[in-house]
Design a protein around this motif. Structure first.
Motif, PDB file in Angstrom:
ATOM      1  N   ASN A 192      -9.980   5.892 -17.896  1.00  0.00           N
ATOM      2  CA  ASN A 192      -8.601   5.614 -18.315  1.00  0.00           C
ATOM      3  C   ASN A 192      -7.609   6.481 -17.550  1.00  0.00           C
ATOM      4  O   ASN A 192      -6.772   7.180 -18.130  1.00  0.00           O
ATOM      5  CB  ASN A 192      -8.437   5.819 -19.820  1.00  0.00           C
ATOM      6  N   ILE A 193      -7.719   6.414 -16.229  1.00  0.00           N
ATOM      7  CA  ILE A 193      -6.819   7.165 -15.364  1.00  0.00           C
ATOM      8  C   ILE A 193      -6.590   6.351 -14.098  1.00  0.00           C
ATOM      9  O   ILE A 193      -7.440   5.533 -13.715  1.00  0.00           O
ATOM     10  CB  ILE A 193      -7.405   8.557 -15.038  1.00  0.00           C
ATOM     11  N   VAL A 194      -5.437   6.532 -13.459  1.00  0.00           N
ATOM     12  CA  VAL A 194      -5.168   5.802 -12.217  1.00  0.00           C
ATOM     13  C   VAL A 194      -5.030   6.790 -11.072  1.00  0.00           C
ATOM     14  O   VAL A 194      -4.590   7.929 -11.250  1.00  0.00           O
ATOM     15  CB  VAL A 194      -3.905   4.922 -12.310  1.00  0.00           C
ATOM     16  N   SER A 195      -5.435   6.343  -9.900  1.00  0.00           N
ATOM     17  CA  SER A 195      -5.273   7.139  -8.688  1.00  0.00           C
ATOM     18  C   SER A 195      -4.133   6.554  -7.860  1.00  0.00           C
ATOM     19  O   SER A 195      -3.860   5.358  -7.910  1.00  0.00           O
ATOM     20  CB  SER A 195      -6.568   7.159  -7.871  1.00  0.00           C
ATOM     21  N   VAL A 196      -3.463   7.425  -7.114  1.00  0.00           N
ATOM     22  CA  VAL A 196      -2.268   7.042  -6.357  1.00  0.00           C
ATOM     23  C   VAL A 196      -2.604   7.026  -4.872  1.00  0.00           C
ATOM     24  O   VAL A 196      -3.199   7.973  -4.345  1.00  0.00           O
ATOM     25  CB  VAL A 196      -1.123   8.039  -6.631  1.00  0.00           C
ATOM     26  N   HIS A 197      -2.181   5.961  -4.191  1.00  0.00           N
ATOM     27  CA  HIS A 197      -2.471   5.802  -2.773  1.00  0.00           C
ATOM     28  C   HIS A 197      -1.206   5.381  -2.035  1.00  0.00           C
ATOM     29  O   HIS A 197      -0.375   4.643  -2.568  1.00  0.00           O
ATOM     30  CB  HIS A 197      -3.565   4.751  -2.566  1.00  0.00           C
ATOM     31  N   SER A 198      -1.074   5.841  -0.800  1.00  0.00           N
ATOM     32  CA  SER A 198       0.093   5.493   0.007  1.00  0.00           C
ATOM     33  C   SER A 198      -0.042   4.119   0.643  1.00  0.00           C
ATOM     34  O   SER A 198       0.952   3.511   1.047  1.00  0.00           O
ATOM     35  CB  SER A 198       0.311   6.538   1.096  1.00  0.00           C
ATOM     36  N   LYS A 199      -1.282   3.614   0.741  1.00  0.00           N
ATOM     37  CA  LYS A 199      -1.537   2.294   1.322  1.00  0.00           C
ATOM     38  C   LYS A 199      -2.430   1.493   0.379  1.00  0.00           C
ATOM     39  O   LYS A 199      -3.068   2.041  -0.512  1.00  0.00           O
ATOM     40  CB  LYS A 199      -2.217   2.434   2.685  1.00  0.00           C
ATOM     41  N   GLN A 200      -2.449   0.185   0.611  1.00  0.00           N
ATOM     42  CA  GLN A 200      -3.292  -0.696  -0.193  1.00  0.00           C
ATOM     43  C   GLN A 200      -4.761  -0.313  -0.038  1.00  0.00           C
ATOM     44  O   GLN A 200      -5.253  -0.122   1.072  1.00  0.00           O
ATOM     45  CB  GLN A 200      -3.098  -2.140   0.267  1.00  0.00           C
ATOM     46  N   VAL A 201      -5.441  -0.154  -1.170  1.00  0.00           N
ATOM     47  CA  VAL A 201      -6.880   0.078  -1.178  1.00  0.00           C
ATOM     48  C   VAL A 201      -7.510  -0.947  -2.102  1.00  0.00           C
ATOM     49  O   VAL A 201      -6.826  -1.687  -2.808  1.00  0.00           O
ATOM     50  CB  VAL A 201      -7.233   1.514  -1.633  1.00  0.00           C
ATOM     51  N   ASN A 202      -8.827  -0.997  -2.107  1.00  0.00           N
ATOM     52  CA  ASN A 202      -9.535  -1.983  -2.910  1.00  0.00           C
ATOM     53  C   ASN A 202      -9.137  -1.909  -4.383  1.00  0.00           C
ATOM     54  O   ASN A 202      -9.162  -0.842  -4.983  1.00  0.00           O
ATOM     55  CB  ASN A 202     -11.044  -1.768  -2.778  1.00  0.00           C
ATOM     56  N   GLU A 203      -8.716  -3.060  -4.944  1.00  0.00           N
ATOM     57  CA  GLU A 203      -8.358  -3.206  -6.359  1.00  0.00           C
ATOM     58  C   GLU A 203      -7.099  -2.428  -6.741  1.00  0.00           C
ATOM     59  O   GLU A 203      -6.858  -2.198  -7.922  1.00  0.00           O
ATOM     60  CB  GLU A 203      -9.519  -2.798  -7.270  1.00  0.00           C
ATOM     61  N   SER A 204      -6.297  -2.032  -5.779  1.00  0.00           N
ATOM     62  CA  SER A 204      -5.046  -1.343  -6.108  1.00  0.00           C
ATOM     63  C   SER A 204      -3.902  -2.344  -6.233  1.00  0.00           C
ATOM     64  O   SER A 204      -3.973  -3.464  -5.708  1.00  0.00           O
ATOM     65  CB  SER A 204      -4.698  -0.300  -5.043  1.00  0.00           C
ATOM     66  N   LYS A 205      -2.858  -1.939  -6.936  1.00  0.00           N
ATOM     67  CA  LYS A 205      -1.670  -2.780  -7.126  1.00  0.00           C
ATOM     68  C   LYS A 205      -0.424  -1.987  -6.766  1.00  0.00           C
ATOM     69  O   LYS A 205      -0.338  -0.782  -7.035  1.00  0.00           O
ATOM     70  CB  LYS A 205      -1.586  -3.270  -8.576  1.00  0.00           C
ATOM     71  N   GLU A 206       0.533  -2.669  -6.173  1.00  0.00           N
ATOM     72  CA  GLU A 206       1.768  -2.008  -5.762  1.00  0.00           C
ATOM     73  C   GLU A 206       2.537  -1.500  -6.979  1.00  0.00           C
ATOM     74  O   GLU A 206       2.631  -2.188  -8.005  1.00  0.00           O
ATOM     75  CB  GLU A 206       2.649  -2.968  -4.959  1.00  0.00           C
ATOM     76  N   ALA A 207       3.098  -0.314  -6.867  1.00  0.00           N
ATOM     77  CA  ALA A 207       3.875   0.292  -7.947  1.00  0.00           C
ATOM     78  C   ALA A 207       5.186   0.813  -7.364  1.00  0.00           C
ATOM     79  O   ALA A 207       5.178   1.589  -6.407  1.00  0.00           O
ATOM     80  CB  ALA A 207       3.096   1.430  -8.600  1.00  0.00           C
ATOM     81  N   ILE A 208       6.299   0.372  -7.943  1.00  0.00           N
ATOM     82  CA  ILE A 208       7.621   0.756  -7.445  1.00  0.00           C
ATOM     83  C   ILE A 208       8.482   1.209  -8.618  1.00  0.00           C
ATOM     84  O   ILE A 208       8.524   0.550  -9.663  1.00  0.00           O
ATOM     85  CB  ILE A 208       8.324  -0.414  -6.729  1.00  0.00           C
ATOM     86  N   LEU A 209       9.176   2.320  -8.453  1.00  0.00           N
ATOM     87  CA  LEU A 209      10.145   2.771  -9.443  1.00  0.00           C
ATOM     88  C   LEU A 209      11.325   3.446  -8.761  1.00  0.00           C
ATOM     89  O   LEU A 209      11.199   3.952  -7.646  1.00  0.00           O
ATOM     90  CB  LEU A 209       9.495   3.722 -10.466  1.00  0.00           C
ATOM     91  N   ASP A 210      12.460   3.400  -9.413  1.00  0.00           N
ATOM     92  CA  ASP A 210      13.639   4.161  -9.010  1.00  0.00           C
ATOM     93  C   ASP A 210      13.838   5.293 -10.002  1.00  0.00           C
ATOM     94  O   ASP A 210      13.551   5.143 -11.189  1.00  0.00           O
ATOM     95  CB  ASP A 210      14.896   3.278  -9.011  1.00  0.00           C
ATOM     96  N   TYR A 211      14.331   6.429  -9.512  1.00  0.00           N
ATOM     97  CA  TYR A 211      14.569   7.546 -10.421  1.00  0.00           C
ATOM     98  C   TYR A 211      15.869   8.252 -10.044  1.00  0.00           C
ATOM     99  O   TYR A 211      16.374   8.126  -8.928  1.00  0.00           O
ATOM    100  CB  TYR A 211      13.405   8.541 -10.385  1.00  0.00           C
ATOM    101  N   ALA A 212      16.397   8.986 -11.011  1.00  0.00           N
ATOM    102  CA  ALA A 212      17.585   9.816 -10.786  1.00  0.00           C
ATOM    103  C   ALA A 212      17.465  11.062 -11.647  1.00  0.00           C
ATOM    104  O   ALA A 212      17.131  10.966 -12.839  1.00  0.00           O
ATOM    105  CB  ALA A 212      18.865   9.061 -11.118  1.00  0.00           C
ATOM    106  N   VAL A 213      17.716  12.212 -11.066  1.00  0.00           N
ATOM    107  CA  VAL A 213      17.692  13.465 -11.811  1.00  0.00           C
ATOM    108  C   VAL A 213      19.001  13.594 -12.589  1.00  0.00           C
ATOM    109  O   VAL A 213      20.084  13.538 -12.009  1.00  0.00           O
ATOM    110  CB  VAL A 213      17.495  14.667 -10.877  1.00  0.00           C
ATOM    111  N   VAL A 214      18.879  13.755 -13.890  1.00  0.00           N
ATOM    112  CA  VAL A 214      20.061  13.873 -14.755  1.00  0.00           C
ATOM    113  C   VAL A 214      20.517  15.320 -14.839  1.00  0.00           C
ATOM    114  O   VAL A 214      21.712  15.620 -14.754  1.00  0.00           O
ATOM    115  CB  VAL A 214      19.749  13.336 -16.165  1.00  0.00           C
TER     116      VAL A 214
END
Length: 251
Positions: free
Chosen positions: A129-151
């Motif tokens: 129950n954990i996800v790993s983060v990758h800079s490029k597409q790897v097997n069974e990975s899905k694209e993840a995009i978010l915008d953020y702003a420091v308040v």
């Protein structure tokens, strides 16, 4: 944009933000499942079905459709459908990214920029129950995009507003940790140890979506409770987190 305030309550821990014949927006408490799993522990769908059955004295089955999910440790605004047609239309809004989801988080350190967009590929390990983060597409990975702003910044912590453009499991937790800013109390993704068990510092602060029938744009807001680590931030700062990101574009 119409802003819906808390007006009623399913029970003391499930405030209703908005309700009509088609949809129901409530505040999910941290620690409650979004939908039932093998543990048999309380979940939002079951709790809402029970509540609607009692409140409206319904003799048969009650429909509650899950539109989106919040990770179990996350609290805040959550939207459900009350009819299958509304569920289908709201789910399409999620798929087409016409469903606005804004979160507020307290993270360790300072993000790399005051405002920015994070793009990664996430791969889930269901057994842990954990996800790993990758800079490029790897097997069974899905694209993840978010915008953020420091308040705001306070000592070694930052209050950050986050808008999800995709909805992946543990997305905010994993992506913020990858840039060196794990969420406060989120031990799974690298936060320092703390005394006792604490809810991770992530809250679903706002949902925006077109009504499935009228097409009017609706916005539902929920601010985190005045507990650690939220209480170190003023109400003004927490409310600013709702508006610091550019307004979602909608028809």
């Amino acid at each position: 944009m119409s802003i819906k305030e808390t007006t009623a309550s399913v029970d003391p821990v499930l405030p209703v933000l908005y309700e009509d014949n088609h949809l129901l927006a409530v505040v999910k408490p941290p620690g409650v499942l979004s939908q039932a799993d093998d543990t048999g522990e309380p979940d939002m769908v079951t709790l809402l079905k029970q509540d609607l059955k009692v409140r409206y004295n319904k003799p048969g089955n009650v429909y509650v459709g899950l539109v989106h999910r919040l990770d179990r440790p996350v609290g805040g605004a959550m939207l459900f459908a009350k009819t299958s047609k509304a569920a289908s239309r709201l789910s399409e809004s999620v798929r087409s990214r016409a469903f606005d989801k804004t979160y507020v988080a307290v993270v360790h350190g300072n993000p790399p920029q005051t405002t920015g967009r994070l793009k990664h590929f996430l791969r889930k390990d269901s057994s842990r129950n954990i996800v790993s983060v990758h800079s490029k597409q790897v097997n069974e990975s899905k694209e993840a995009i978010l915008d953020y702003a420091v308040v705001a910044n306070r000592q070694s912590h930052s209050l950050v507003a986050v808008r999800l453009l995709t909805g992946r499991p543990h997305q905010i937790r994993a992506q913020m940790a990858d840039v060196g800013c794990p969420l406060v109390f989120d031990r799974k993704y690298g936060a320092p140890a703390s005394d006792g068990e604490r809810d991770i510092a992530l809250w679903s602060a706002a949902i925006g979506v077109a009504h499935p029938v009228t097409k009017d744009w609706l916005a539902f807001h929920s601010l985190p409770p005045q507990t650690e680590p939220w209480k170190q931030w003023s109400d003004e700062e927490l409310r600013r987190a709702l508006t610091i990101l550019p307004e979602h574009e909608h028809a």
